[in-house]
Design a protein around this motif. Structure first.
Motif, PDB file in Angstrom:
ATOM      1  N   GLU A   2       0.833  -1.206   0.000  1.00 37.48           N
ATOM      2  CA  GLU A   2       0.000   0.000   0.000  1.00 37.48           C
ATOM      3  C   GLU A   2       0.868   1.257   0.000  1.00 37.48           C
ATOM      4  O   GLU A   2       0.534   2.254  -0.626  1.00 37.48           O
ATOM      5  CB  GLU A   2      -0.931  -0.009   1.222  1.00 37.48           C
ATOM      6  CG  GLU A   2      -2.085  -0.972   1.100  1.00 37.48           C
ATOM      7  CD  GLU A   2      -2.991  -0.607  -0.086  1.00 37.48           C
ATOM      8  OE1 GLU A   2      -3.235   0.590  -0.310  1.00 37.48           O
ATOM      9  OE2 GLU A   2      -3.435  -1.537  -0.780  1.00 37.48           O
ATOM     10  N   LYS A   5       2.197   1.678  -3.515  1.00 34.25           N
ATOM     11  CA  LYS A   5       1.097   2.135  -4.374  1.00 34.25           C
ATOM     12  C   LYS A   5       0.826   3.620  -4.146  1.00 34.25           C
ATOM     13  O   LYS A   5       0.650   4.389  -5.105  1.00 34.25           O
ATOM     14  CB  LYS A   5      -0.152   1.306  -4.076  1.00 34.25           C
ATOM     15  CG  LYS A   5      -1.339   1.634  -4.967  1.00 34.25           C
ATOM     16  CD  LYS A   5      -2.504   0.708  -4.666  1.00 34.25           C
ATOM     17  CE  LYS A   5      -3.703   1.037  -5.547  1.00 34.25           C
ATOM     18  NZ  LYS A   5      -4.855   0.124  -5.272  1.00 34.25           N
ATOM     19  N   HIS A   6       0.820   4.031  -2.889  1.00 34.58           N
ATOM     20  CA  HIS A   6       0.588   5.446  -2.566  1.00 34.58           C
ATOM     21  C   HIS A   6       1.727   6.313  -3.107  1.00 34.58           C
ATOM     22  O   HIS A   6       1.489   7.390  -3.671  1.00 34.58           O
ATOM     23  CB  HIS A   6       0.478   5.607  -1.048  1.00 34.58           C
ATOM     24  CG  HIS A   6       0.342   7.042  -0.610  1.00 34.58           C
ATOM     25  ND1 HIS A   6      -0.814   7.776  -0.778  1.00 34.58           N
ATOM     26  CD2 HIS A   6       1.258   7.886  -0.032  1.00 34.58           C
ATOM     27  CE1 HIS A   6      -0.634   9.004  -0.312  1.00 34.58           C
ATOM     28  NE2 HIS A   6       0.620   9.097   0.147  1.00 34.58           N
ATOM     29  N   PHE A   8       3.746   5.708  -5.671  1.00 33.87           N
ATOM     30  CA  PHE A   8       3.693   5.781  -7.136  1.00 33.87           C
ATOM     31  C   PHE A   8       2.556   6.684  -7.613  1.00 33.87           C
ATOM     32  O   PHE A   8       2.690   7.380  -8.617  1.00 33.87           O
ATOM     33  CB  PHE A   8       3.523   4.379  -7.722  1.00 33.87           C
ATOM     34  CG  PHE A   8       4.799   3.569  -7.712  1.00 33.87           C
ATOM     35  CD1 PHE A   8       6.010   4.149  -7.334  1.00 33.87           C
ATOM     36  CD2 PHE A   8       4.793   2.224  -8.071  1.00 33.87           C
ATOM     37  CE1 PHE A   8       7.185   3.412  -7.317  1.00 33.87           C
ATOM     38  CE2 PHE A   8       5.966   1.468  -8.064  1.00 33.87           C
ATOM     39  CZ  PHE A   8       7.164   2.072  -7.678  1.00 33.87           C
ATOM     40  N   LYS A   9       1.434   6.667  -6.908  1.00 38.43           N
ATOM     41  CA  LYS A   9       0.324   7.531  -7.306  1.00 38.43           C
ATOM     42  C   LYS A   9       0.629   8.998  -7.027  1.00 38.43           C
ATOM     43  O   LYS A   9       0.264   9.882  -7.801  1.00 38.43           O
ATOM     44  CB  LYS A   9      -0.952   7.109  -6.561  1.00 38.43           C
ATOM     45  CG  LYS A   9      -1.614   5.879  -7.162  1.00 38.43           C
ATOM     46  CD  LYS A   9      -2.984   5.632  -6.552  1.00 38.43           C
ATOM     47  CE  LYS A   9      -3.702   4.495  -7.263  1.00 38.43           C
ATOM     48  NZ  LYS A   9      -5.049   4.262  -6.704  1.00 38.43           N
ATOM     49  N   GLU A  10       1.316   9.245  -5.919  1.00 37.45           N
ATOM     50  CA  GLU A  10       1.664  10.615  -5.577  1.00 37.45           C
ATOM     51  C   GLU A  10       2.819  11.147  -6.425  1.00 37.45           C
ATOM     52  O   GLU A  10       2.879  12.335  -6.734  1.00 37.45           O
ATOM     53  CB  GLU A  10       2.036  10.696  -4.089  1.00 37.45           C
ATOM     54  CG  GLU A  10       0.879  10.494  -3.142  1.00 37.45           C
ATOM     55  CD  GLU A  10      -0.155  11.611  -3.265  1.00 37.45           C
ATOM     56  OE1 GLU A  10       0.251  12.785  -3.383  1.00 37.45           O
ATOM     57  OE2 GLU A  10      -1.362  11.300  -3.257  1.00 37.45           O
ATOM     58  N   PRO A  12       4.303   9.876  -9.814  1.00 43.19           N
ATOM     59  CA  PRO A  12       4.375   8.941 -10.947  1.00 43.19           C
ATOM     60  C   PRO A  12       5.735   8.926 -11.622  1.00 43.19           C
ATOM     61  O   PRO A  12       6.109   7.929 -12.240  1.00 43.19           O
ATOM     62  CB  PRO A  12       3.280   9.456 -11.897  1.00 43.19           C
ATOM     63  CG  PRO A  12       3.036  10.878 -11.485  1.00 43.19           C
ATOM     64  CD  PRO A  12       3.276  10.916 -10.020  1.00 43.19           C
ATOM     65  N   GLN A  15       7.783   5.966 -10.355  1.00 41.88           N
ATOM     66  CA  GLN A  15       7.479   4.649 -10.919  1.00 41.88           C
ATOM     67  C   GLN A  15       8.049   4.512 -12.331  1.00 41.88           C
ATOM     68  O   GLN A  15       8.486   3.424 -12.727  1.00 41.88           O
ATOM     69  CB  GLN A  15       5.971   4.408 -10.943  1.00 41.88           C
ATOM     70  CG  GLN A  15       5.190   5.313 -11.882  1.00 41.88           C
ATOM     71  CD  GLN A  15       3.721   4.956 -11.932  1.00 41.88           C
ATOM     72  OE1 GLN A  15       3.374   3.791 -11.800  1.00 41.88           O
ATOM     73  NE2 GLN A  15       2.855   5.949 -12.122  1.00 41.88           N
ATOM     74  N   GLY A  50       2.068  -2.430 -13.002  1.00 39.55           N
ATOM     75  CA  GLY A  50       0.720  -1.958 -13.321  1.00 39.55           C
ATOM     76  C   GLY A  50      -0.389  -2.761 -12.679  1.00 39.55           C
ATOM     77  O   GLY A  50      -1.517  -2.276 -12.560  1.00 39.55           O
ATOM     78  N   VAL A  54      -1.539   1.412 -10.849  1.00 34.68           N
ATOM     79  CA  VAL A  54      -0.954   2.734 -11.068  1.00 34.68           C
ATOM     80  C   VAL A  54      -0.656   2.900 -12.554  1.00 34.68           C
ATOM     81  O   VAL A  54      -0.475   1.928 -13.287  1.00 34.68           O
ATOM     82  CB  VAL A  54       0.343   2.928 -10.252  1.00 34.68           C
ATOM     83  CG1 VAL A  54       0.041   2.924  -8.765  1.00 34.68           C
ATOM     84  CG2 VAL A  54       1.357   1.851 -10.592  1.00 34.68           C
ATOM     85  N   LEU A 459       2.243  -0.165 -17.885  1.00 32.72           N
ATOM     86  CA  LEU A 459       1.536   0.170 -16.645  1.00 32.72           C
ATOM     87  C   LEU A 459       0.025   0.120 -16.841  1.00 32.72           C
ATOM     88  O   LEU A 459      -0.713  -0.353 -15.973  1.00 32.72           O
ATOM     89  CB  LEU A 459       1.954   1.565 -16.170  1.00 32.72           C
ATOM     90  CG  LEU A 459       3.382   1.682 -15.617  1.00 32.72           C
ATOM     91  CD1 LEU A 459       3.753   3.146 -15.408  1.00 32.72           C
ATOM     92  CD2 LEU A 459       3.529   0.901 -14.310  1.00 32.72           C
ATOM     93  N   SER A 460      -0.454   0.595 -17.994  1.00 29.27           N
ATOM     94  CA  SER A 460      -1.895   0.557 -18.261  1.00 29.27           C
ATOM     95  C   SER A 460      -2.371  -0.848 -18.598  1.00 29.27           C
ATOM     96  O   SER A 460      -3.559  -1.154 -18.490  1.00 29.27           O
ATOM     97  CB  SER A 460      -2.246   1.516 -19.400  1.00 29.27           C
ATOM     98  OG  SER A 460      -1.593   1.136 -20.594  1.00 29.27           O
TER      99      SER A 460
END
Length: 562
Positions: A2, A5-6, A8-10, A12, A15, A50, A54, A459-460
């Motif tokens: 987690e 994940k947090h 990488f989202k904050e 990018p 990542q 991915g 993310v 990633l997508s």
């Protein structure tokens, strides 16, 4: 997990570079003699990353792809247009075979396996080992009249299918060209390569090493035997590969002309190829230690060949075309085409857009270089004005849509930027005052642009990857193998049995139609010299332009079949 994940989202950007670092590290790992390469490694890592949900912003993907595809066209432009001549166009048959065969096999796989447009596009891109198709196909899918969620799923399938079929395709083309084809032909590829090397002009066949005895040397001789002769006669007797660069008499330097008469005790500085300089003891006098004032620094120049009369000629033919006095004191030390070194042999054909590496005095180079091309300025890495204008024009051209019945056709960003890249690269070769794009800088931009784009695709694709693999299983890998194997076998038969090409050229052509650097590297290793590159670079220049344009074609074809 987690926390990652947090993070990488904050951020990018973190990542992205984590995927690049891990991907290129994995890409360097060799199993037997095969490595995936940084781009394929990045895609695999990105798909795994991915799966945690993310992704990169779509604009990052679009910018990276535009930089990559424009640079690809820019680097290919001079060689591509130079290949459109009578001698080189016969090699276009391999690009045609590749394009037709991969589309045909993909069409059969689409019907038998009920592939969607994204999976079919990724299958073809990976089987053809051409990463650029991922971008052009993804771009074409984005223009389909479908719900956004379905488009996103199809685009994700491109990356997953590509990663599976690329791994299979890479292993297949490397093994076929370096091991299996030579065995089926019942030849010793190293022996055949040595025969071709000798036919081109002979010499050492060792690759990837620096000679302990440099080929270009300088020697100082005291005049004894040559007393009363002239500088011009000495150069004539020593051959075209030797020049007299300095003359000292009584401790003073004497101005040189062909008519300068030598006297007993003069010290001459000869510069030339080692084997040609060796007879200096017999023709001039004993070799001596250089005295003060006899040292000479040779300049080096990387020159892009642009002279029309030089394109399509062998090195031997060029030597006879250019008068001796015009190339006095200039020595050819290397030839590269699209970052691949070609053999410096009399029979090697050069084309406009090739980079020739020259050595000589500044005076001689300044006189000679404008006659054959333009000198790459190492101080200017990239003309960003010229490059940016080209990318903008490419994007605008990509937006033009022509309706063929009810089917909208457009080049998209990929096709548009590839087209302008080709034209701008060609214009640069025609007018060297503008558009400097140093090959080293271009290579970095191309690699980083492609790797960043592939990372975004991976990633997508992550969330969809497991579903797609479960749906098709091993059948997708088998289809990828066939996409690679069938065109390679057809081309090998045409090259060996129909066109009667020497084995190194036949194998190089098959590698070139796949645009496979790992394959040509393996073939060169097996051959022991660079002769396979002579066919590879021609076919590579053509396929590198044609294959990316198949992205929209396979999307349209698959849409009509399913």
């Amino acid at each position: 997990m987690e926390w990652i994940k947090h993070l990488f989202k904050e951020s990018p950007e973190i990542q992205l570079f984590v995927c690049l670092a891990l991907g290129f590290a994995i890409g360097r790992v060799k199993l037997w003699k095969i490595s995936l390469g940084g781009v394929a490694g990045t895609l695999i890592v990105a798909i795994f990353v991915g799966t945690i949900g993310v992704a990169l912003d779509s604009q990052v993907k679009n910018i990276a792809f535009a930089l990559f595809i424009f640079t690809l066209g820019y680097m290919s432009g001079p060689s591509f247009f130079a290949s459109l001549n009578r001698n080189s166009l016969r090699y276009a048959v391999f690009t045609v075979i590749e394009a037709v065969a991969v589309l045909a096999v993909t069409a059969v796989a689409t019907v038998t396996m009920n592939l969607d447009q994204g999976t079919a596009s990724g299958l073809m891109a990976g089987g053809a080992t051409e990463s650029a198709v991922v971008g052009t196909a993804t771009d074409a899918i984005g223009k389909l009249n479908l719900p956004a969620k379905e488009i996103s799923t199809l685009q994700a399938n491109v990356g997953t299918a590509y990663s599976i079929s690329y791994i299979v395709g890479l292993i297949t083309i490397v093994l076929m060209t370096s091991q299996i084809f030579p065995s089926l032909m019942r030849i010793d590829i190293r022996e055949e390569a040595e025969k071709l090397w000798a036919k081109l002009g002979g010499g050492s066949t060792d690759e990837g090493s620096a000679p302990a005895l440099p080929e270009l040397v300088g020697r100082a001789h005291m005049v004894t035997h040559a007393d009363g002769s002239t500088v011009g006669r000495i150069e004539q007797s020593m051959g075209e590969d030797v020049t007299v660069e300095r003359l000292r008499r009584g401790g003073e330097e004497v101005d040189l002309t062909p008519d300068t008469v030598l006297v007993l005790g003069d010290i001459l500085l000869l510069v030339g190829r080692r084997e040609s300089v060796l007879p200096g003891d017999k023709r001039i006098g004993p070799e001596v230690s250089p005295t003060t004032g006899m040292d000479l620094d040779l300049d080096t120049a990387d020159v892009v060949l642009t002279a029309k009369e030089g394109s399509g000629k062998t090195i031997g033919e060029l030597r006879t075309m250019i008068p001796v006095e015009q190339r006095h004191g200039v020595f050819l030390t290397g030839i590269t085409r699209m970052d691949h070194a070609l053999p410096i042999r009399s029979g090697t054909v050069v084309n406009n857009g090739d980079t020739i590496h020259l050595s000589g005095t500044k005076r001689d180079l300044a006189s000679f270089v404008p006659k054959v091309g333009f000198r790459i300025d190492p101080g200017v890495k990239a003309d960003l004005v010229f490059i940016s204008i080209g990318i903008v024009l490419g994007m605008l051209i990509g937006k033009i849509t022509i309706n063929l019945g009810s089917v909208p056709l457009s080049l998209g960003t990929g096709g548009g930027c590839l087209l302008t890249g080709l034209v701008f690269g060609w214009l640069r070769a025609r007018n060297p005052k503008y558009g400097q794009y140093h090959p080293a800088a271009a290579q970095v931009v191309k690699d980083l642009g492609l790797a960043t784009f592939i990372c975004a695709v991976g990633l997508s694709s992550g969330p969809q990857a497991v579903t797609l693999i479960k749906q098709y299983g091993v059948s997708l890998a088998v289809a990828g193998l066939l996409v690679t194997l069938i065109p390679a076998c057809i081309s090998m038969f045409v090259a060996w049995k129909v066109m009667k090409l020497p084995a190194p050229l036949a194998l190089g052509a098959v590698c070139g139609q796949q645009c496979s650097t790992p394959a040509i590297t393996a073939v060169q290793t097996a051959a022991g010299n660079t002769t396979p590159l002579m066919a590879y670079t021609i076919v590579y220049a053509l396929s590198n332009v044609v294959l990316p344009l198949l992205g929209p074609v396979v999307v349209a074809m698959t849409g009509a079949l399913v």
